[in-house]
Design a protein around this motif. Structure first.
Motif, PDB file in Angstrom:
ATOM      1  N   LEU A  92      40.401  38.768  38.768  1.00 24.23           N
ATOM      2  CA  LEU A  92      41.849  37.544  38.582  1.00 24.23           C
ATOM      3  C   LEU A  92      42.646  38.350  39.860  1.00 24.23           C
ATOM      4  CD1 LEU A  92      42.725  39.432  34.934  1.00 24.23           C
ATOM      5  CD2 LEU A  92      41.880  37.163  35.920  1.00 24.23           C
ATOM      6  N   LEU A  93      42.144  39.295  40.448  1.00 26.57           N
ATOM      7  CA  LEU A  93      42.668  39.588  41.869  1.00 26.57           C
ATOM      8  C   LEU A  93      42.164  39.322  43.187  1.00 26.57           C
ATOM      9  CD1 LEU A  93      43.539  44.200  41.231  1.00 26.57           C
ATOM     10  CD2 LEU A  93      44.545  41.917  41.319  1.00 26.57           C
ATOM     11  N   ASP A  94      40.989  38.084  42.991  1.00 26.94           N
ATOM     12  CA  ASP A  94      40.663  37.487  43.979  1.00 26.94           C
ATOM     13  C   ASP A  94      42.115  36.684  44.593  1.00 26.94           C
ATOM     14  OD1 ASP A  94      38.493  36.573  46.053  1.00 26.94           O
ATOM     15  OD2 ASP A  94      38.021  35.189  44.426  1.00 26.94           O
ATOM     16  N   TRP A  95      41.741  36.537  45.964  1.00 30.99           N
ATOM     17  CA  TRP A  95      43.271  35.450  46.355  1.00 30.99           C
ATOM     18  C   TRP A  95      42.946  34.193  45.625  1.00 30.99           C
ATOM     19  CZ3 TRP A  95      41.783  31.556  49.196  1.00 30.99           C
ATOM     20  CH2 TRP A  95      40.612  30.873  50.364  1.00 30.99           C
ATOM     21  N   ARG A  96      41.207  33.619  45.696  1.00 30.55           N
ATOM     22  CA  ARG A  96      41.080  32.299  45.126  1.00 30.55           C
ATOM     23  C   ARG A  96      41.473  31.122  44.050  1.00 30.55           C
ATOM     24  NH1 ARG A  96      34.977  33.185  47.615  1.00 30.55           N
ATOM     25  NH2 ARG A  96      35.398  34.352  46.543  1.00 30.55           N
ATOM     26  N   VAL A  97      41.824  33.125  43.359  1.00 25.96           N
ATOM     27  CA  VAL A  97      41.474  32.878  41.835  1.00 25.96           C
ATOM     28  C   VAL A  97      44.123  32.757  41.931  1.00 25.96           C
ATOM     29  CG1 VAL A  97      42.145  34.039  39.490  1.00 25.96           C
ATOM     30  CG2 VAL A  97      40.227  33.574  40.478  1.00 25.96           C
ATOM     31  N   ILE A  98      43.888  33.240  42.102  1.00 24.07           N
ATOM     32  CA  ILE A  98      45.369  33.546  42.753  1.00 24.07           C
ATOM     33  C   ILE A  98      46.104  32.610  43.095  1.00 24.07           C
ATOM     34  CG2 ILE A  98      47.205  34.356  43.762  1.00 24.07           C
ATOM     35  CD1 ILE A  98      46.087  37.737  43.673  1.00 24.07           C
TER      36      ILE A  98
END
Length: 71
Positions: A14-20
């Motif tokens: 959830l904290l991965d930049w791609r997911v955000i």
């Protein structure tokens, strides 16, 4: 895999930049699509032509006075 490792994995995903970035992009895309779907133009205002009123006839006294003074 125990519960602690599962929570750690979810946190990392959830904290991965791609997911955000994908989440923010989807929110913007859905907002724009929703705006376009619900957009309604204001109905055109019916333009009424002003009623042509006949020109006011000059007063009887003014017309006679002008012709008498030219004599």
């Amino acid at each position: 895999m125990d519960f602690k490792n599962l929570l750690n994995l979810c946190k990392e995903v959830l904290l991965d930049w791609r997911v955000i970035a994908v989440t923010v992009g989807l929110i913007i895309y859905i907002s724009i699509a929703n705006y376009v779907i619900r957009y309604r133009k204001k109905p055109p205002v019916a333009k009424t032509k002003p009623v042509a009123q006949p020109a006011a006839a000059p007063a009887a006294g003014e017309g006679e006075a002008a012709s008498e003074s030219s004599d």
